[in-house]
Write a protein that holds these residues in place. Structure first.
Motif, PDB file in Angstrom:
ATOM      1  N   LEU A  47       0.833  -1.199   0.000  1.00 42.83           N
ATOM      2  CA  LEU A  47       0.000   0.000   0.000  1.00 42.83           C
ATOM      3  C   LEU A  47       0.871   1.253   0.000  1.00 42.83           C
ATOM      4  O   LEU A  47       1.846   1.348   0.750  1.00 42.83           O
ATOM      5  N   VAL A  48       0.493   2.216  -0.826  1.00 41.35           N
ATOM      6  CA  VAL A  48       1.168   3.519  -0.863  1.00 41.35           C
ATOM      7  C   VAL A  48       0.295   4.586  -0.211  1.00 41.35           C
ATOM      8  O   VAL A  48       0.740   5.336   0.655  1.00 41.35           O
ATOM      9  N   ALA A  49      -0.971   4.651  -0.644  1.00 36.78           N
ATOM     10  CA  ALA A  49      -1.879   5.675  -0.128  1.00 36.78           C
ATOM     11  C   ALA A  49      -3.310   5.194  -0.290  1.00 36.78           C
ATOM     12  O   ALA A  49      -3.611   4.418  -1.194  1.00 36.78           O
ATOM     13  N   GLN A  50      -4.185   5.693   0.590  1.00 38.36           N
ATOM     14  CA  GLN A  50      -5.589   5.283   0.572  1.00 38.36           C
ATOM     15  C   GLN A  50      -6.470   6.472   0.876  1.00 38.36           C
ATOM     16  O   GLN A  50      -6.093   7.348   1.661  1.00 38.36           O
ATOM     17  N   ILE A  51      -7.656   6.509   0.250  1.00 37.58           N
ATOM     18  CA  ILE A  51      -8.638   7.548   0.542  1.00 37.58           C
ATOM     19  C   ILE A  51     -10.002   6.892   0.666  1.00 37.58           C
ATOM     20  O   ILE A  51     -10.396   6.077  -0.161  1.00 37.58           O
ATOM     21  N   THR A  52     -10.726   7.248   1.721  1.00 35.77           N
ATOM     22  CA  THR A  52     -12.036   6.646   1.962  1.00 35.77           C
ATOM     23  C   THR A  52     -13.138   7.454   1.286  1.00 35.77           C
ATOM     24  O   THR A  52     -12.901   8.550   0.755  1.00 35.77           O
ATOM     25  N   SER A  53     -14.349   6.947   1.367  1.00 37.23           N
ATOM     26  CA  SER A  53     -15.495   7.658   0.803  1.00 37.23           C
ATOM     27  C   SER A  53     -15.716   9.001   1.496  1.00 37.23           C
ATOM     28  O   SER A  53     -16.234   9.940   0.881  1.00 37.23           O
ATOM     29  N   GLY A  54     -15.282   9.103   2.750  1.00 34.44           N
ATOM     30  CA  GLY A  54     -15.420  10.344   3.488  1.00 34.44           C
ATOM     31  C   GLY A  54     -14.259  11.301   3.286  1.00 34.44           C
ATOM     32  O   GLY A  54     -14.261  12.405   3.841  1.00 34.44           O
ATOM     33  N   GLY A  55     -13.252  10.870   2.528  1.00 31.19           N
ATOM     34  CA  GLY A  55     -12.122  11.740   2.231  1.00 31.19           C
ATOM     35  C   GLY A  55     -10.935  11.587   3.159  1.00 31.19           C
ATOM     36  O   GLY A  55      -9.928  12.286   3.008  1.00 31.19           O
ATOM     37  N   SER A  56     -11.017  10.655   4.109  1.00 31.73           N
ATOM     38  CA  SER A  56      -9.874  10.427   4.990  1.00 31.73           C
ATOM     39  C   SER A  56      -8.753   9.749   4.213  1.00 31.73           C
ATOM     40  O   SER A  56      -9.010   8.858   3.406  1.00 31.73           O
ATOM     41  N   THR A  57      -7.536  10.167   4.492  1.00 34.13           N
ATOM     42  CA  THR A  57      -6.394   9.618   3.763  1.00 34.13           C
ATOM     43  C   THR A  57      -5.362   9.036   4.719  1.00 34.13           C
ATOM     44  O   THR A  57      -5.282   9.416   5.897  1.00 34.13           O
ATOM     45  N   ARG A  58      -4.601   8.101   4.201  1.00 33.19           N
ATOM     46  CA  ARG A  58      -3.436   7.618   4.930  1.00 33.19           C
ATOM     47  C   ARG A  58      -2.358   7.224   3.938  1.00 33.19           C
ATOM     48  O   ARG A  58      -2.664   6.893   2.791  1.00 33.19           O
ATOM     49  N   TYR A  59      -1.108   7.326   4.412  1.00 33.03           N
ATOM     50  CA  TYR A  59       0.040   7.111   3.539  1.00 33.03           C
ATOM     51  C   TYR A  59       1.071   6.223   4.236  1.00 33.03           C
ATOM     52  O   TYR A  59       1.217   6.259   5.465  1.00 33.03           O
ATOM     53  N   ASP A  61       4.771   5.599   5.378  1.00 31.30           N
ATOM     54  CA  ASP A  61       5.693   6.615   5.908  1.00 31.30           C
ATOM     55  C   ASP A  61       6.656   7.136   4.838  1.00 31.30           C
ATOM     56  O   ASP A  61       7.005   8.328   4.824  1.00 31.30           O
ATOM     57  N   SER A  62       7.093   6.274   3.939  1.00 30.92           N
ATOM     58  CA  SER A  62       8.124   6.655   2.978  1.00 30.92           C
ATOM     59  C   SER A  62       7.658   7.681   1.955  1.00 30.92           C
ATOM     60  O   SER A  62       8.486   8.293   1.267  1.00 30.92           O
ATOM     61  N   VAL A  63       6.349   7.922   1.831  1.00 30.31           N
ATOM     62  CA  VAL A  63       5.859   8.886   0.849  1.00 30.31           C
ATOM     63  C   VAL A  63       5.174  10.087   1.503  1.00 30.31           C
ATOM     64  O   VAL A  63       4.764  11.017   0.796  1.00 30.31           O
ATOM     65  N   LYS A  64       5.049  10.081   2.812  1.00 29.90           N
ATOM     66  CA  LYS A  64       4.383  11.202   3.489  1.00 29.90           C
ATOM     67  C   LYS A  64       5.102  12.512   3.185  1.00 29.90           C
ATOM     68  O   LYS A  64       6.330  12.593   3.246  1.00 29.90           O
ATOM     69  N   GLY A  65       4.320  13.531   2.856  1.00 27.65           N
ATOM     70  CA  GLY A  65       4.883  14.825   2.525  1.00 27.65           C
ATOM     71  C   GLY A  65       5.289  14.958   1.073  1.00 27.65           C
ATOM     72  O   GLY A  65       5.608  16.067   0.628  1.00 27.65           O
ATOM     73  N   ARG A  66       5.306  13.851   0.337  1.00 25.76           N
ATOM     74  CA  ARG A  66       5.692  13.888  -1.078  1.00 25.76           C
ATOM     75  C   ARG A  66       4.537  13.505  -2.003  1.00 25.76           C
ATOM     76  O   ARG A  66       4.420  14.059  -3.101  1.00 25.76           O
ATOM     77  N   PHE A  67       3.714  12.561  -1.587  1.00 31.01           N
ATOM     78  CA  PHE A  67       2.607  12.077  -2.412  1.00 31.01           C
ATOM     79  C   PHE A  67       1.282  12.562  -1.831  1.00 31.01           C
ATOM     80  O   PHE A  67       1.128  12.682  -0.613  1.00 31.01           O
ATOM     81  N   THR A  68       0.326  12.790  -2.717  1.00 29.07           N
ATOM     82  CA  THR A  68      -1.023  13.173  -2.303  1.00 29.07           C
ATOM     83  C   THR A  68      -2.045  12.375  -3.097  1.00 29.07           C
ATOM     84  O   THR A  68      -2.025  12.411  -4.337  1.00 29.07           O
ATOM     85  N   ILE A  69      -2.931  11.703  -2.397  1.00 27.13           N
ATOM     86  CA  ILE A  69      -4.029  10.980  -3.046  1.00 27.13           C
ATOM     87  C   ILE A  69      -5.283  11.844  -3.006  1.00 27.13           C
ATOM     88  O   ILE A  69      -5.531  12.542  -2.008  1.00 27.13           O
ATOM     89  N   SER A  70      -6.047  11.811  -4.084  1.00 24.26           N
ATOM     90  CA  SER A  70      -7.286  12.571  -4.130  1.00 24.26           C
ATOM     91  C   SER A  70      -8.280  11.828  -5.008  1.00 24.26           C
ATOM     92  O   SER A  70      -7.925  10.890  -5.717  1.00 24.26           O
ATOM     93  N   ARG A  71      -9.522  12.260  -4.951  1.00 28.82           N
ATOM     94  CA  ARG A  71     -10.577  11.622  -5.722  1.00 28.82           C
ATOM     95  C   ARG A  71     -11.509  12.677  -6.270  1.00 28.82           C
ATOM     96  O   ARG A  71     -11.776  13.688  -5.602  1.00 28.82           O
ATOM     97  N   ASP A  72     -12.009  12.435  -7.466  1.00 25.03           N
ATOM     98  CA  ASP A  72     -12.984  13.308  -8.106  1.00 25.03           C
ATOM     99  C   ASP A  72     -14.196  12.438  -8.432  1.00 25.03           C
ATOM    100  O   ASP A  72     -14.180  11.692  -9.415  1.00 25.03           O
ATOM    101  N   SER A  73     -15.221  12.542  -7.597  1.00 24.05           N
ATOM    102  CA  SER A  73     -16.392  11.672  -7.783  1.00 24.05           C
ATOM    103  C   SER A  73     -17.124  11.988  -9.081  1.00 24.05           C
ATOM    104  O   SER A  73     -17.694  11.102  -9.708  1.00 24.05           O
ATOM    105  N   ALA A  74     -17.105  13.244  -9.487  1.00 23.43           N
ATOM    106  CA  ALA A  74     -17.789  13.626 -10.721  1.00 23.43           C
ATOM    107  C   ALA A  74     -17.145  12.950 -11.935  1.00 23.43           C
ATOM    108  O   ALA A  74     -17.824  12.662 -12.920  1.00 23.43           O
ATOM    109  N   LYS A  75     -15.863  12.705 -11.849  1.00 21.46           N
ATOM    110  CA  LYS A  75     -15.138  12.061 -12.953  1.00 21.46           C
ATOM    111  C   LYS A  75     -14.857  10.588 -12.679  1.00 21.46           C
ATOM    112  O   LYS A  75     -14.229   9.918 -13.503  1.00 21.46           O
TER     113      LYS A  75
END
Length: 115
Positions: A47-59, A61-75
């Protein structure tokens, strides 16, 4: 038919950036938990990164501060913005969706970071 299609991988120099996309079709996107995993040759898929339906994220340790996960429900798309890339980030990156009892994977996209 559920499909997860990753894109955005490639070859980049250390310190560079890439944005991965995972386009989802054939299933309701919003209730899902979405994640990015990666697998280097000879190593397990982690696992690198995860985002829940509520928008909570976790990463990891090796990518924290460098990677960002996001979601666009419309797309119906999940993104992974990767900055300050390092050679050790080199791997095949996979998108995963968990919706109810369903578990779905994409085919992967290769990220190679040169030193």
């Amino acid at each position: 038919q559920v499909q997860l299609v990753e894109s955005g991988g490639g070859l980049v120099q250390a310190g560079g950036s890439l944005r991965l996309s995972c386009a989802v079709s054939g299933i309701s996107f919003s209730p899902g938990t979405w994640a990015w995993y990666r697998q280097a040759p000879g190593k397990p898929r982690d696992l690198v990164a995860q985002i829940t339906s509520g928008g909570s994220t976790r990463y990891v340790d090796s990518v924290k501060g460098r990677f960002t996960i996001s979601r666009d429900s419309a797309k119906s798309t999940v993104y992974l913005q990767m900055n300050s890339l390092k050679p050790e980030d080199t791997a095949a990156y996979y998108c995963r969706g968990q919706i109810g009892f369903g578990n779905y994977w994409g085919q992967g996209t290769q990220v190679t970071v040169s030193s």
